[in-house]
Design a protein around this motif. Structure first.
Motif: not given
Length: 473
Positions: A161-164, A188-192
């Motif tokens: 979740s740090t990808i956000f 970002a959420g889609y490719i997390s």
């Protein structure tokens, strides 16, 4: 009504430096300095070297600095390398959901350096990235969740979740509008990355990429931000749809989105739970190491005098990666309970020496491992229920026909009821200087400290990163 992603995008694009509370600005400076020092210490570590080599391979040449080296690479390559360097020794800071900085800082540094960003721009982006990551960490499963008075460890967990926050920081430094940032964040959420941490915990020898590879998440965040900037359309409903959205496919059992959005931009929560690490070892062992090192230093006990080390530690550790006695790679020493305690008893100053093969595979260290025994602290669940930072620890060292004992409730560096338990800026600077030894000259290390502490005034990101590439000590 705005979706969660739209609120996060508005928070990111709308946060002005002048609105940041002074403690937030100060904490970001501490995080930047600590992370650069951790990267310096890792330039000869296997994980660090792999990150450098891969970062130099990808996406061609460029002008972004790889910390602690003379090399410059593309923004993507430098960000990948720096993420791996910061996390290589496992000595970097942690805040819920866990390790955050190696994922959210590298992209910001690379984009900031190559876009004439000011130090204030960097502080603003890094603050938003940490706050956002912390809020996701509080909204989702946590490693030490409790249920009916017992530890309730999730089956699926990680730091994906740090990808956000990582994407937000990059987008902010690209000066994306709130509308564009909403697309970037949803992409970002889609490719997390997947949440693979539990496999790492339950296998020994475990993968050397550890819980979540910094390179992979940094690369995904960079892609998400650029795809938004290039006008890919995102899905702003991603965080609102509990049945089909991010919470479902990332595997969290708990989803409390109000923790993400409540008082967003008004209350900064990450600074109250930010932890710094003094040892290049999994945080689980820091309380026992505080006790052990205090004992051997106070009584001047040599490793060969020790007949046994018994410790009480948090009950979460009964997993193969912490129980391993088979040290095949320097990485294994970062998590093994027995090896960590044996290393601590040798009184090496914490830093790269703890990951030097000469010490990791030292006959003295390997022999002392066999004298280490541990069991779960009987008060662990009770203390954890009382305070999230509690890690009750007790160590007994048998030597010279005597038993020397010490105990602690909070490892050094954790927020706790005792303010003296926090690591001061003076202590962080000392840690930085030790990590920088042999990588940059002392005068350069001093200049980096001054530059970081001056990020909100005169120093810009390019000036700072140029200092980190000097390599003649």
């Amino acid at each position: 009504m705005e979706t969660i992603i739209e609120q996060l995008a508005g928070f990111s694009a709308g946060t002005r430096f002048e609105e940041l509370p002074a403690p937030v600005v100060h904490e970001v400076k501490r995080l930047v300095l600590d992370s650069i020092g951790c990267a310096f210490a890792a330039v000869e570590h296997p994980k660090g070297r792999i990150g450098i080599e891969y970062g130099r391979m990808v996406a061609g040449q460029g002008n972004a600095a790889i910390i602690g080296t003379p090399h410059r690479a593309s923004v993507l390559g430098a960000a990948i390398a720096n993420g791996e360097l910061i996390n290589a020794l496992d000595m970097d800071a942690v805040v819920p959901p866990g390790h955050v900085t190696p994922y959210v800082l590298p992209g910001a540094l690379a984009i900031g350096e190559t876009s004439d960003a000011s130090g204030r721009d960097l502080i603003r982006a890094v603050a938003v990235a940490h706050e956002m990551s912390w809020r996701f960490g509080k909204a989702m499963d946590y490693l030490r969740d409790m249920k009916d008075g017992q530890l309730d460890t999730p089956k699926v967990f990680g730091f994906s979740s740090t990808i956000f926050g990582a994407t937000a920081a990059i987008g902010m430094l690209q000066r994306q509008s709130a509308e564009t940032l909403a697309d970037s964040l949803s992409i970002a959420g889609y490719i997390s990355p997947v949440q693979s941490m539990m496999a790492f915990f339950h296998h020994a020898p475990s993968t050397t990429i550890k819980y979540t590879m910094a390179a992979a998440l940094v690369q995904a965040a960079m892609m998400a931000a650029h795809m938004g900037l290039l006008r890919h359309r995102g899905d702003v409903q991603l965080l609102d749809d509990a049945e089909h959205g991010y919470a479902r496919f990332i595997g969290t059992r708990r989803w409390e989105p109000a923790r993400i959005t409540d008082d967003l931009g008004k209350r900064w929560g990450f600074i109250d739970e930010q932890i710094y690490k003094l040892y290049p070892h999994c945080r689980i062992l820091h309380g026992p190491l505080d006790c052990l090192i205090g004992i051997v230093e106070q009584h001047d006990i040599r490793p060969e005098e020790i007949d046994g080390i018994d410790l009480l530690v948090e009950g979460f550790v009964e997993k193969p990666t912490w129980l391993t006695q088979d040290i095949q790679h320097v990485h294994d020493g970062q998590f093994s309970i027995a090896h960590g305690m044996a290393m601590g008893a040798h009184r090496l100053k914490p830093g790269r020496d703890w990951q030097d093969p000469r010490h990791v595979f030292s006959p003295s260290v390997l022999a002392l491992m066999k004298k280490v025994r541990h069991r779960a602290h009987p008060d662990y669940v009770k203390e954890l229920s009382s305070h999230a930072s509690a890690r009750p620890s007790r160590v007994e060292v048998k030597a010279r026909g005597q038993t020397f004992a010490a105990e602690t409730l909070y490892p050094k560096g954790s927020p706790s009821p005792d303010p003296d338990n926090l690591i001061s800026t003076t202590e962080l600077i000392a840690k930085f200087h030790h990590n920088a030894e042999g990588v940059v000259p002392r005068r350069t290390a001093d200049a980096i400290v001054n530059a970081v502490m001056d990020l909100d005034r005169e120093c810009d990101v390019s000036m700072l990163m140029t200092l980190t590439t000097h390599t003649s000590a």
